[in-house]
Design a protein around this motif. Structure first.
Motif, short mmCIF file in Angstrom:
data_model
loop_
_atom_site.label_atom_id
_atom_site.label_comp_id
_atom_site.label_asym_id
_atom_site.label_seq_id
_atom_site.Cartn_x
_atom_site.Cartn_y
_atom_site.Cartn_z
N ALA A 20 -71.74 4.01 11.46
CA ALA A 20 -72.21 2.99 10.42
C ALA A 20 -72.63 1.53 11.25
N ASN A 21 -73.77 0.89 11.02
CA ASN A 21 -74.38 -0.03 11.79
C ASN A 21 -75.29 -0.94 11.03
N THR A 22 -75.43 -2.23 11.30
CA THR A 22 -76.16 -3.03 10.55
C THR A 22 -77.62 -2.94 11.24
N GLN A 23 -77.77 -2.68 12.28
CA GLN A 23 -79.03 -2.08 12.96
C GLN A 23 -79.19 -0.81 13.24
N LYS A 24 -80.35 -0.20 13.17
CA LYS A 24 -80.52 1.04 13.76
C LYS A 24 -80.59 1.30 15.06
N ASN A 25 -79.68 0.61 15.94
CA ASN A 25 -79.61 0.80 17.18
C ASN A 25 -78.77 2.07 17.53
N ASP A 26 -79.04 2.63 18.78
CA ASP A 26 -78.50 3.71 19.23
C ASP A 26 -77.05 3.28 19.63
N PHE A 27 -76.04 4.44 19.24
CA PHE A 27 -74.59 4.07 19.81
C PHE A 27 -74.59 4.70 21.29
N LYS A 28 -73.83 4.24 22.12
CA LYS A 28 -73.95 4.67 23.76
C LYS A 28 -72.74 5.38 23.91
N ASN A 29 -72.75 6.28 24.84
CA ASN A 29 -71.64 7.14 25.06
C ASN A 29 -70.95 6.56 26.40
N GLN A 30 -69.75 6.14 26.33
CA GLN A 30 -69.07 5.55 27.62
C GLN A 30 -67.74 5.98 27.91
N GLU A 31 -67.52 6.30 29.06
CA GLU A 31 -66.32 6.70 29.71
C GLU A 31 -65.50 5.65 30.25
N LEU A 32 -64.41 5.59 29.48
CA LEU A 32 -63.34 4.33 29.56
C LEU A 32 -62.19 4.86 30.16
N LYS A 33 -61.41 4.08 30.89
CA LYS A 33 -60.04 4.60 31.34
C LYS A 33 -59.02 4.25 30.33
N GLN A 34 -59.25 3.50 29.35
CA GLN A 34 -58.07 3.23 28.41
C GLN A 34 -57.90 4.03 27.22
N ILE A 35 -56.82 4.43 26.72
CA ILE A 35 -56.65 5.30 25.78
C ILE A 35 -56.83 4.52 24.28
N PHE A 36 -56.57 3.25 24.37
CA PHE A 36 -56.48 2.27 23.21
C PHE A 36 -56.97 0.88 24.00
N TYR A 37 -57.95 0.20 23.32
CA TYR A 37 -58.53 -1.14 23.68
C TYR A 37 -58.77 -1.72 22.30
N LEU A 38 -58.24 -3.07 22.27
CA LEU A 38 -58.49 -4.05 21.55
C LEU A 38 -58.90 -5.36 22.33
N ASN A 39 -60.24 -6.14 21.96
CA ASN A 39 -60.44 -7.35 22.67
C ASN A 39 -60.79 -8.29 21.29
N VAL A 40 -60.37 -9.45 21.22
CA VAL A 40 -60.82 -10.40 20.29
C VAL A 40 -61.16 -11.64 20.94
N ASN A 41 -62.18 -12.08 20.74
CA ASN A 41 -62.57 -13.58 21.46
C ASN A 41 -63.17 -14.27 20.26
N ILE A 42 -62.63 -15.04 19.48
CA ILE A 42 -62.96 -15.75 18.50
C ILE A 42 -62.31 -16.90 18.46
N PRO A 43 -62.70 -17.90 17.85
CA PRO A 43 -61.84 -19.29 17.62
C PRO A 43 -60.55 -19.13 16.87
N GLY A 44 -59.56 -19.27 17.65
CA GLY A 44 -58.21 -19.21 17.02
C GLY A 44 -57.35 -17.83 17.45
#
Length: 441
Positions: free
Chosen positions: A378-402
């Motif tokens: 589900a996405n706002t634009q019809k851009n393709d999702f990209k497959n990525q191999e990542l070393k983390q099992i879980f990851y959350l990064n938030v970078n907004i004011p506050g």
């Protein structure tokens, strides 16, 4: 027997006796030496702390975040009082029980009895603490959830709903493994098996650091066949938003976790899942352990509208109007071997509905949806999702004011899962009302 032989035997006997006496008294002296850790109960969570450092960190936090002069004065007064309390504050222990009646306990060694008695009298008056019965070493507060055990060499304070029952808890001596783990200051342990003593084949440790940022690290060690493993396919589909204000993904082997996790944690997880709505539980049963969410920035697009107008001679002419819109950039990936059934369940969740073949989630823009063999996208634009191999099992990064921070979990070895949290700014977590949905874009 010759006289010389008798003298030799007597000398040897005296020597052996002296060695035995020295060994006996040195052993007794060693056994009599007080160690606070010997009196700390093995509960669900335990932490070895320098209480002076904790107070300094509280004052620092208050100066940067709370910005309250009154609170800082109060904390400074508490620190000044405790420094004169006759307690050994450099080496204290906290424990926390996660039973039905949750409570925490605080252990402190008494090094000066006269100073401590003065401090305890002030403490008793402030919290309305009184002995349970005459000449008792057990105390309970009349107006707050606090109880105390006063011993000749240490004081134990209990806080929380189970503070009274904590006084009657069965006391058991801590095991050697528990004591060894808590030798280091600013170090804690978690009992992950629910056994009376820490199981050396399945347990967790943690420590934190607070300077300008707050960081917390936890290691979950399992000696054999760790429950948390990567999904057999380590890659995961991620939507490429214009900005990376929010990034989150999880990619683990759900079936392996279910089959290998210890009974204590499985029971705790079952109790949590039982509180979820039925549709959410069904959705999780169809989930394959892979999910990604990415939010940030806005995408612009043009729409052309043709209208009919009349010129000065009343001739009919067509005119093109170009309209430029911008919408927030969002992409969500949900892994499932039964995507159609999962999508139907998603539309039954609160604040989610179908609107003209698009998914509408409260506070988010309309999302284009697509089901594939093993996923929903589900996405706002019809851009393709990209497959990525990542070393983390879980990851959350938030970078907004506050809210600026990162939480990640990765396997540092076959037997260890490391969870790391870093918070640089968490004002919005303290005051959610200050958080605006526009901050995410």
């Amino acid at each position: 027997m010759a006289k010389k032989t008798k003298v030799t035997i007597a000398a040897l006997a005296i020597l052996i006796g002296m060695v035995a006496l020295i060994f006996y008294f040195s052993k007794q002296k060693k056994e009599e030496q007080f160690q606070l850790i010997d009196h700390v109960s093995e509960t669900d969570i335990a932490y070895h702390a320098n209480f002076i450092e904790l107070l300094d960190e509280a004052i620092q936090y208050n100066s940067k975040v709370e910005k309250s002069i009154t609170n800082n004065i109060a904390l400074s007064e508490i620190k000044s009082t405790l420094l004169k309390s006759g307690l050994k504050l450099e080496k204290t222990y906290f424990t926390f029980s996660i039973s039905e009646e949750k409570y925490s306990s605080f252990y402190m060694e008494i090094v000066d009895s006269s100073l401590f008695e003065d401090a305890f009298t002030k403490l008793s008056s402030f919290f309305n603490i009184k002995p349970l019965k005459e000449k008792s070493n057990l105390y309970i507060s009349g107006n707050t959830a606090i109880s105390a055990e006063k011993h000749p060499k240490y004081i134990k304070l209990n806080f929380g709903n189970g503070a009274l029952n904590a006084l009657s808890d069965k006391k058991s001596k801590p095991g050697l493994f528990f004591k060894k783990l808590l030798e280091k200051s600013n170090f804690g342990i978690i009992n992950t098996t629910g056994t009376p003593h820490i199981d050396s084949t399945d347990y967790a440790t943690f420590f934190y650091n607070y300077n300008n940022d707050l960081s917390l690290t936890m290691d979950w060690k399992v000696a054999k066949n760790h429950p948390i493993q990567f999904n057999s396919e380590t890659g995961i589909e991620i939507y490429p938003t214009r900005k990376k204000n929010v990034q989150a993904f999880i990619n683990f082997d759900k079936e392996h976790l279910i089959s290998t996790i210890n009974p204590f944690l499985k029971d705790k997880s079952t109790l949590i899942l039982a509180k979820l709505p039925a549709v959410a539980k069904e959705l999780l049963e169809l989930w394959n352990g892979k999910t990604s969410i990415q939010m940030g920035g806005k995408s612009t697009y043009e729409t052309i509208q043709i209208i009919t107008e009349f010129d000065d001679d009343f001739n009919q002419v067509e005119k093109k109007i170009v309209k430029i819109d911008s919408i927030p950039d969002v992409g969500i990936y949900w892994g499932s071997n039964q995507p159609a059934e999962s999508l139907a369940l998603i539309y039954q969740l609160p604040n989610v509905k179908s609107d003209k073949d698009k998914m509408q989630i409260a506070l988010l823009p309309s999302l284009n949806t697509k089901t594939e063999n093993n996923s929903i996208k589900a996405n706002t634009q019809k851009n393709d999702f990209k497959n990525q191999e990542l070393k983390q099992i879980f990851y959350l990064n938030v970078n907004i004011p506050g809210i600026i921070g990162e939480l990640k979990a990765e396997k540092t070895s076959e037997n260890n899962l490391r969870l790391q949290l870093v918070l640089k700014d968490w004002n919005a977590l303290r005051n959610p009302k200050s958080l605006s949905i526009s901050s995410f874009w």
